[in-house]
Design a protein around this motif. Structure first.
Motif, mmCIF file in Angstrom:
data_model
loop_
_atom_site.group_PDB
_atom_site.id
_atom_site.type_symbol
_atom_site.label_atom_id
_atom_site.label_comp_id
_atom_site.label_asym_id
_atom_site.label_seq_id
_atom_site.Cartn_x
_atom_site.Cartn_y
_atom_site.Cartn_z
ATOM 1 N N THR A 41 117.182 4.865 -34.932
ATOM 2 C CA THR A 41 117.695 6.234 -34.898
ATOM 3 C C THR A 41 118.831 6.359 -35.899
ATOM 4 O OG1 THR A 41 117.186 6.287 -32.522
ATOM 5 C CG2 THR A 41 118.514 8.074 -33.395
ATOM 6 N N ARG A 42 118.756 7.397 -36.731
ATOM 7 C CA ARG A 42 119.717 7.553 -37.812
ATOM 8 C C ARG A 42 120.384 8.930 -37.753
ATOM 9 N NH1 ARG A 42 114.944 6.281 -40.293
ATOM 10 N NH2 ARG A 42 114.976 8.355 -41.305
ATOM 11 N N LEU A 43 121.400 9.079 -38.585
ATOM 12 C CA LEU A 43 122.116 10.349 -38.672
ATOM 13 C C LEU A 43 121.157 11.493 -38.977
ATOM 14 C CD1 LEU A 43 124.753 12.043 -38.874
ATOM 15 C CD2 LEU A 43 124.863 11.354 -41.277
ATOM 16 N N ASP A 44 120.226 11.267 -39.909
ATOM 17 C CA ASP A 44 119.337 12.362 -40.297
ATOM 18 C C ASP A 44 118.447 12.823 -39.157
ATOM 19 O OD1 ASP A 44 118.430 9.637 -41.234
ATOM 20 O OD2 ASP A 44 116.522 10.675 -41.390
ATOM 21 N N HIS A 45 118.154 11.940 -38.198
ATOM 22 C CA HIS A 45 117.395 12.364 -37.027
ATOM 23 C C HIS A 45 118.202 13.361 -36.200
ATOM 24 C CE1 HIS A 45 115.210 8.295 -37.460
ATOM 25 N NE2 HIS A 45 114.402 9.250 -37.890
ATOM 26 N N PHE A 46 119.498 13.093 -36.047
ATOM 27 C CA PHE A 46 120.361 14.000 -35.296
ATOM 28 C C PHE A 46 120.535 15.324 -36.033
ATOM 29 C CE2 PHE A 46 121.299 10.167 -33.036
ATOM 30 C CZ PHE A 46 121.724 10.570 -31.778
ATOM 31 N N ASN A 79 111.011 16.853 -31.444
ATOM 32 C CA ASN A 79 110.236 15.614 -31.397
ATOM 33 C C ASN A 79 109.444 15.411 -32.687
ATOM 34 O OD1 ASN A 79 109.972 13.432 -29.692
ATOM 35 N ND2 ASN A 79 108.031 14.121 -28.817
ATOM 36 N N MET A 80 109.718 16.234 -33.703
ATOM 37 C CA MET A 80 108.988 16.135 -34.958
ATOM 38 C C MET A 80 109.405 14.912 -35.765
ATOM 39 S SD MET A 80 109.012 20.162 -36.090
ATOM 40 C CE MET A 80 108.225 19.840 -37.680
ATOM 41 N N HIS A 81 110.594 14.372 -35.495
ATOM 42 C CA HIS A 81 111.017 13.153 -36.185
ATOM 43 C C HIS A 81 110.688 11.943 -35.317
ATOM 44 C CE1 HIS A 81 114.418 12.666 -33.463
ATOM 45 N NE2 HIS A 81 114.824 13.898 -33.721
ATOM 46 N N ASN A 82 110.822 10.747 -35.871
ATOM 47 C CA ASN A 82 110.465 9.533 -35.133
ATOM 48 C C ASN A 82 111.708 8.762 -34.696
ATOM 49 O OD1 ASN A 82 111.347 8.540 -37.559
ATOM 50 N ND2 ASN A 82 109.496 7.371 -38.044
ATOM 51 N N GLY A 83 112.818 9.485 -34.510
ATOM 52 C CA GLY A 83 114.074 8.835 -34.140
ATOM 53 C C GLY A 83 114.326 8.758 -32.655
ATOM 54 N N GLY A 84 113.304 9.083 -31.844
ATOM 55 C CA GLY A 84 113.476 8.987 -30.398
ATOM 56 C C GLY A 84 114.338 10.106 -29.847
ATOM 57 N N ASN A 85 114.905 9.868 -28.669
ATOM 58 C CA ASN A 85 115.734 10.875 -28.011
ATOM 59 C C ASN A 85 117.064 11.025 -28.745
ATOM 60 O OD1 ASN A 85 117.179 12.481 -26.127
ATOM 61 N ND2 ASN A 85 117.938 10.629 -25.137
ATOM 62 N N THR A 86 117.345 12.212 -29.233
ATOM 63 C CA THR A 86 118.618 12.462 -29.901
ATOM 64 C C THR A 86 119.517 13.379 -29.078
ATOM 65 O OG1 THR A 86 117.518 14.214 -31.167
ATOM 66 C CG2 THR A 86 117.811 12.080 -32.254
ATOM 67 N N HIS A 87 118.970 14.459 -28.540
ATOM 68 C CA HIS A 87 119.837 15.467 -27.923
ATOM 69 C C HIS A 87 119.344 15.958 -26.557
ATOM 70 C CE1 HIS A 87 121.432 16.143 -32.140
ATOM 71 N NE2 HIS A 87 122.523 16.032 -31.420
ATOM 72 N N PHE A 88 118.583 15.169 -25.837
ATOM 73 C CA PHE A 88 118.053 15.613 -24.547
ATOM 74 C C PHE A 88 119.189 16.032 -23.612
ATOM 75 C CE2 PHE A 88 116.244 15.398 -20.352
ATOM 76 C CZ PHE A 88 114.925 15.803 -20.515
#
Length: 276
Positions: A41-46, A79-88
Motif C-alpha cells: 500500500t502506497r501514498l498514491d493508493h490513498f 477498490n479500483m486500485h490494488n492497494g487494499g483497504n485505505t479509507h474504510f
C-alpha cells in the motif's frame, strides 16, 4: 465590474481535503505519508481513494444516498486500485458527519440507520480486506451473519454497538464521536500551521491504544505503542526513531488515522484554517 461570488467549499470537498491532509502530513509514526510507503500500500493508493470517493460524498451531502448505500458505493469506487483497504474506517466516520452536517447531526443520524444499511455495510466489507477479529460470531465474511442481520432486525447502529468494545472507529458511533471531537479541538486550539496535524495525531497516540494495532498484533502491542508515544511527547524518545521502529515492525495506527481524518473534517467545517 463586480467580482464573482466565490462559493464556500462543499462538505464533500472538505471531506476530500481532510483525507488528503491526513495522508500527506509528515510525522505520524507508523503510517503512510509523503516519506513512507508500505510494500503493498502506497501514498498514491490513498490519494486515489480520496479522489474517487468525491462523488459519493456529494451524493450523501445532497441526501441521495443512505449511509449503508454510501459505504458500499465508496468502497466499490475506491477498490479500483490494488492497494487494499485505505479509507474504510474514514468512510464510516465521514459519511455520517457529512450527512449530519457535523458531529451533533451525525450522532443522531447514526441511531436511525436501518437493517438495510447493515446489510449494505456487510457488502462493503466483502469488497475489501478490512482487518477483523478471528472467530467472531458476526463474521462479516460469513453469509449466515447477513441472514442474522435480517432475521434479528439488526441495524447498522446495532452492528457498531456490537463492535464498539474492540473497535475505536465503531465506538465513535456510540459515544457521540468523542475522539473526533477531541481531534478537532486539538487542531483548533493550535490554530494553524504545518505541524498541527502530526501534533494532534501524536497526542491521540499517547492517549489511546489503537485498535487496528490490537487486531493486527495484540492488545499488549497496542498499549506498548501508546506508552512509546508518551515517551516521545515527554522528550524521552526521538520521534524519528519511533517512526522508524513502527515502520520496520509494520505497526501502523490505522484506526487513529481514520479518527484523525474525521477530526480534520470537523475542524475545517468549524472554520479551522490549515496553513502550510
Amino acid at each position: 465590474m463586480s467580482q464573482p461570488t466565490v462559493k464556500p467549499a462543499s462538505l464533500a470537498e472538505l471531506a476530500q481535503f481532510a483525507m488528503l491532509l491526513e495522508v500527506t502530513a509528515r510525522g505520524k509514526p507508523g503510517n503512510i505519508d509523503r516519506c513512507h510507503d508500505y510494500e503493498d500500500t502506497r501514498l498514491d493508493h490513498f490519494l486515489s481513494s480520496a479522489v474517487l470517493a468525491k462523488p459519493v460524498f456529494s451524493a450523501v451531502e445532497e441526501g441521495r444516498l443512505s449511509i449503508g448505500e454510501a459505504m458500499r458505493d465508496a468502497v466499490a469506487r475506491t477498490n479500483m486500485h490494488n492497494g487494499g483497504n485505505t479509507h474504510f474506517g474514514a468512510f464510516l466516520l465521514l459519511l455520517p458527519l457529512i450527512a449530519g452536517r457535523g458531529i451533533a447531526g451525525a450522532a443522531e443520524l447514526v441511531k436511525k440507520t436501518t437493517v438495510t444499511d447493515a446489510v449494505l455495510f456487510y457488502e462493503a466489507f466483502g469488497l475489501t480486506q478490512v482487518r477483523v477479529r478471528t472467530e467472531d460470531p458476526m463474521d462479516v465474511n460469513d453469509p449466515a451473519s447477513v441472514q442474522r442481520l435480517i432475521d434479528e432486525q439488526i441495524t447498522m447502529y446495532n452492528v457498531m454497538e456490537y463492535s464498539a468494545p474492540h473497535d475505536m472507529v465503531a465506538r465513535e458511533w456510540t459515544n457521540g464521536f468523542a475522539l473526533t471531537r477531541r481531534a478537532a479541538d486539538l487542531l483548533i486550539a493550535q490554530n494553524s500551521g504545518v505541524h498541527t496535524i502530526p501534533a494532534m495525531f501524536l497526542a491521540l497516540m499517547a492517549e489511546y491504544p489503537d485498535t487496528f494495532i490490537a487486531k493486527k498484533f495484540d492488545a499488549k502491542t497496542a498499549e506498548a505503542v501508546m506508552y512509546q508515544a508518551r515517551e516521545v511527547l515527554d522528550g524521552k524518545r526521538s520521534l524519528a526513531a519511533f517512526d522508524g521502529e513502527c515502520i520496520k515492525a509494520g505497526i501502523n495506527p490505522g484506526s487513529l488515522a481514520d479518527i484523525c481524518i474525521a477530526g480534520i473534517f470537523t475542524a475545517l467545517l468549524e472554520g479551522w484554517k490549515w496553513d502550510c
